[in-house]
Scaffold this motif. Structure first.
Motif, short mmCIF file in Angstrom:
data_model
loop_
_atom_site.label_atom_id
_atom_site.label_comp_id
_atom_site.label_asym_id
_atom_site.label_seq_id
_atom_site.Cartn_x
_atom_site.Cartn_y
_atom_site.Cartn_z
N LEU A 1 -5.88 -1.70 -3.20
CA LEU A 1 -4.88 -2.37 -2.93
C LEU A 1 -3.98 -0.99 -3.02
O LEU A 1 -3.14 -0.87 -2.27
CB LEU A 1 -4.37 -3.28 -3.97
CG LEU A 1 -3.01 -3.97 -3.90
CD1 LEU A 1 -2.83 -4.71 -2.40
CD2 LEU A 1 -2.70 -5.03 -4.82
N SER A 2 -4.25 -0.12 -3.92
CA SER A 2 -3.44 1.24 -4.06
C SER A 2 -3.57 1.76 -2.55
O SER A 2 -2.48 2.66 -2.30
CB SER A 2 -4.01 2.04 -5.14
OG SER A 2 -5.15 2.55 -4.88
N SER A 3 -4.74 1.77 -2.06
CA SER A 3 -4.96 2.63 -0.87
C SER A 3 -4.61 1.73 0.68
O SER A 3 -4.03 2.65 1.51
CB SER A 3 -6.44 2.94 -0.51
OG SER A 3 -6.75 3.69 -1.61
N LEU A 4 -4.71 0.57 0.53
CA LEU A 4 -4.39 -0.04 1.98
C LEU A 4 -2.96 -0.75 1.94
O LEU A 4 -2.53 -1.24 2.95
CB LEU A 4 -5.54 -1.16 2.17
CG LEU A 4 -6.89 -0.51 2.35
CD1 LEU A 4 -8.02 -1.72 2.80
CD2 LEU A 4 -6.87 0.72 3.28
N GLY A 5 -2.66 -1.00 0.61
CA GLY A 5 -1.32 -1.64 0.49
C GLY A 5 0.00 -0.92 0.95
O GLY A 5 -0.43 0.28 1.05
N GLU A 6 1.19 -1.16 0.82
CA GLU A 6 2.33 0.06 0.89
C GLU A 6 2.30 0.83 -0.14
O GLU A 6 2.16 0.53 -1.48
CB GLU A 6 3.60 -1.02 0.92
CG GLU A 6 3.74 -1.97 2.15
CD GLU A 6 4.83 -2.81 2.14
OE1 GLU A 6 5.30 -3.37 3.05
OE2 GLU A 6 5.86 -3.04 1.13
N ALA B 1 3.45 -0.49 8.61
CA ALA B 1 3.92 -1.89 8.90
C ALA B 1 4.22 -2.59 7.69
O ALA B 1 3.24 -2.31 6.63
CB ALA B 1 2.67 -2.61 9.68
N THR B 2 4.98 -3.25 7.35
CA THR B 2 5.14 -4.42 6.16
C THR B 2 3.98 -5.02 6.21
O THR B 2 3.40 -5.62 6.91
CB THR B 2 6.60 -5.04 6.39
OG1 THR B 2 7.51 -4.06 6.81
CG2 THR B 2 6.85 -5.87 5.31
N MET B 3 3.97 -5.49 4.74
CA MET B 3 2.90 -6.27 4.32
C MET B 3 3.35 -7.71 4.54
O MET B 3 4.22 -8.03 4.02
CB MET B 3 2.47 -6.10 2.87
CG MET B 3 1.64 -4.78 2.62
SD MET B 3 1.37 -4.50 0.81
CE MET B 3 0.50 -5.67 0.32
N ALA C 1 -3.94 -12.01 -0.51
CA ALA C 1 -4.04 -11.63 0.68
C ALA C 1 -2.99 -11.32 1.44
O ALA C 1 -1.90 -11.76 1.24
CB ALA C 1 -5.02 -12.98 1.52
N PHE C 2 -3.36 -10.25 2.50
CA PHE C 2 -2.07 -9.75 3.27
C PHE C 2 -2.44 -9.21 4.67
O PHE C 2 -3.78 -8.57 4.76
CB PHE C 2 -1.05 -8.85 2.49
CG PHE C 2 -1.91 -7.71 2.35
CD1 PHE C 2 -1.67 -6.33 3.00
CD2 PHE C 2 -2.63 -7.40 1.07
CE1 PHE C 2 -2.60 -5.14 2.95
CE2 PHE C 2 -3.06 -6.19 0.59
CZ PHE C 2 -3.21 -5.19 1.48
N VAL C 3 -1.51 -9.21 5.62
CA VAL C 3 -1.91 -8.47 7.06
C VAL C 3 -0.80 -7.40 7.07
O VAL C 3 0.35 -7.58 6.56
CB VAL C 3 -1.58 -9.32 8.10
CG1 VAL C 3 -1.82 -8.69 9.34
CG2 VAL C 3 -2.85 -10.27 8.03
#
Length: 447
Positions: free
Chosen positions: A296-301, A357-359, A372-374
């Motif tokens: 999450l630290s790497s792929l989230g905002e 891009a925004t989550m 979960a998010f895109v």
């Protein structure tokens, strides 16, 4: 014709260096990094750091350390004795020049720690300019800013000549050593208008990158590219230990999206020098949730930080005031970071701040257990699903955000799984292993 009279100005006036848009950052504590504990030990290992996907090297304070009121054997690197000198334990001017040139040769950047809020008790400024220091109720130098920081004393930024001195000292390191910016210690305890002054002068020399050790949106208005996402780390820690619900994480991302300027970079970290030394290793902090926190630290905002030694399994709390070399070894966490940072570079939806891009939250039938998010733009979409429980789950997801064909990216783990799967649809209930994430890529996202 629509009026522009009341059009709002862009909240953040900071122009990020172009090279920072997909960057990840790596923290180096020179004292602990190698058996020698010097710049040469860091330089020797730069190719391996580069191979992780790192773009920014952050060197913890490189200056001589005060001896008066010193803590431990070697003292805190944040007790600066001379802002214009190099700690002789780390090497010479030539050694630092060589290290910075080697960083640049590998197409990375380097920032150094800047301790503007306080100095060591025996910094010569206490004799030449005692009026620059804050005083307690007895008129004595004031330890700063916490009651147990007895080895340092605080500056008083109401003095214009102190500001001038500090900015000239910062400019010296950019001009003389060609560094690319600063990580600014306890930045919120220094007036924000000082940082604005500093950045204005630094930008006259070259485009710089500024990281504030603080979490406040106004730091981004004129001075800082990035601030610490302290609350992200605290929420993830609370979730890992069963003390907080996933709704806290959802509220963090809502706050990040709505209350902070889109241009702002937030530094998302699993470990750093403070967390490791005082709160525990990444394993102590996150336990079974560690892989999810890294993903999450790497792929989230946010821009991910790697604290030196994390990629080697961070096997111990490094003794902050002593020589305590990292125990380097091959470890799956290094491979996991390497894979995740590669995804960040290849897929622009994962880039930093306004470049990414925004989550978009993907609702599931296990809202209390699954996050979960895109993140998607006109080129592709990235879907991330994380199971925050110790049980395998079957999960059904919101249909409109997961329509179309997806390709799974099998994440590296302790079992060293890797590779990518075949194109598939994911409109049926999906299996999620305990404390694991699944990541899918859609090259031409459905709209």
């Amino acid at each position: 014709m629509p009026s522009t009279r009341f059009s709002p100005a862009q909240y953040s006036h900071v122009k990020h260096p172009q090279w920072s848009r997909d960057a990840a950052i790596y923290q180096v504590n020179t004292r602990h990094f190698s058996a020698e504990g010097d710049f040469k030990g860091v330089q020797r290992d730069l190719p391996r750091i580069k191979s992780l996907g790192v773009d920014i090297i952050w060197l913890m304070p490189i200056h001589p350390i005060g001896e008066v009121a010193r803590k431990g054997t070697l003292g805190s690197p944040y007790a600066v004795k001379d802002y214009l000198a190099i700690n002789p334990e780390f090497g010479s001017h030539e050694d630092l020049h060589s290290l910075i040139a080697a960083v640049h040769d590998l197409d990375m950047k380097v920032i150094i720690d800047w301790v503007a809020n306080h100095s060591a008790w025996d910094n010569p400024l206490t004799q030449s300019h005692p009026q620059w220091y804050a005083r307690n109720h007895r008129g004595e130098f004031r330890p700063s800013p916490w009651w147990d920081w007895s080895d340092i004393i605080e500056f008083d930024y109401s003095h214009a000549d102190l500001r001038e001195y500090m900015i000239e000292a910062m400019c010296y390191w950019v001009d003389e050593f060609d560094i690319d910016g600063f990580r600014c210690d306890v930045a919120g305890y220094v007036p924000n208008d000082f940082w604005r002054q500093a950045r204005t002068e630094l930008e006259k020399l070259k485009p710089v990158f500024m990281l504030a050790e603080w979490e406040a949106r106004d730091m981004h208005e004129y001075a800082f590219d990035m601030t610490y996402a302290w609350s992200w780390n605290e929420i993830m820690h609370g979730i890992a230990h069963g003390k907080l619900s996933l709704d806290k994480l959802r509220k963090y991302y809502s706050w990040n999206e709505r209350a902070w300027p889109k241009q702002a970079y937030r530094m998302t970290f699993v470990s750093n020098n403070d967390k490791n030394a005082w709160d525990g290793t990444q394993f102590e902090q996150f336990g079974d949730c560690l892989d999810n926190a890294i993903v999450l630290s790497s792929l989230g905002e946010g821009m991910p930080l790697i604290h030196n030694g994390q990629e080697a399994g961070e096997s111990k709390r490094l003794q902050f005031f002593e020589c305590d070399p990292i125990e380097w070894q091959a470890h799956y966490i290094g491979d996991l970071y390497r894979q995740l940072l590669d995804l960040r570079k290849r897929f622009t939806a994962l880039h930093n701040g306004e470049f990414g891009a925004t989550m978009l939250q993907v609702n599931t039938d296990h809202a209390d257990k699954v996050f979960a998010f895109v993140r998607r733009n006109g080129e592709h979409a990235v879907l991330v699903i994380l199971n925050f429980t110790d049980m395998m789950l079957k999960v059904e997801m919101q249909a409109d955000l997961i329509a179309g064909d997806w390709q799974e990216q099998f994440l590296l783990s302790a079992t060293h799984q890797s590779g990518a799967g075949q194109l598939c649809k994911i409109d049926q209930p999906m299996s999620l292993d305990a404390w694991k994430a699944r990541v899918f890529i859609q090259q031409t996202p459905w709209v």
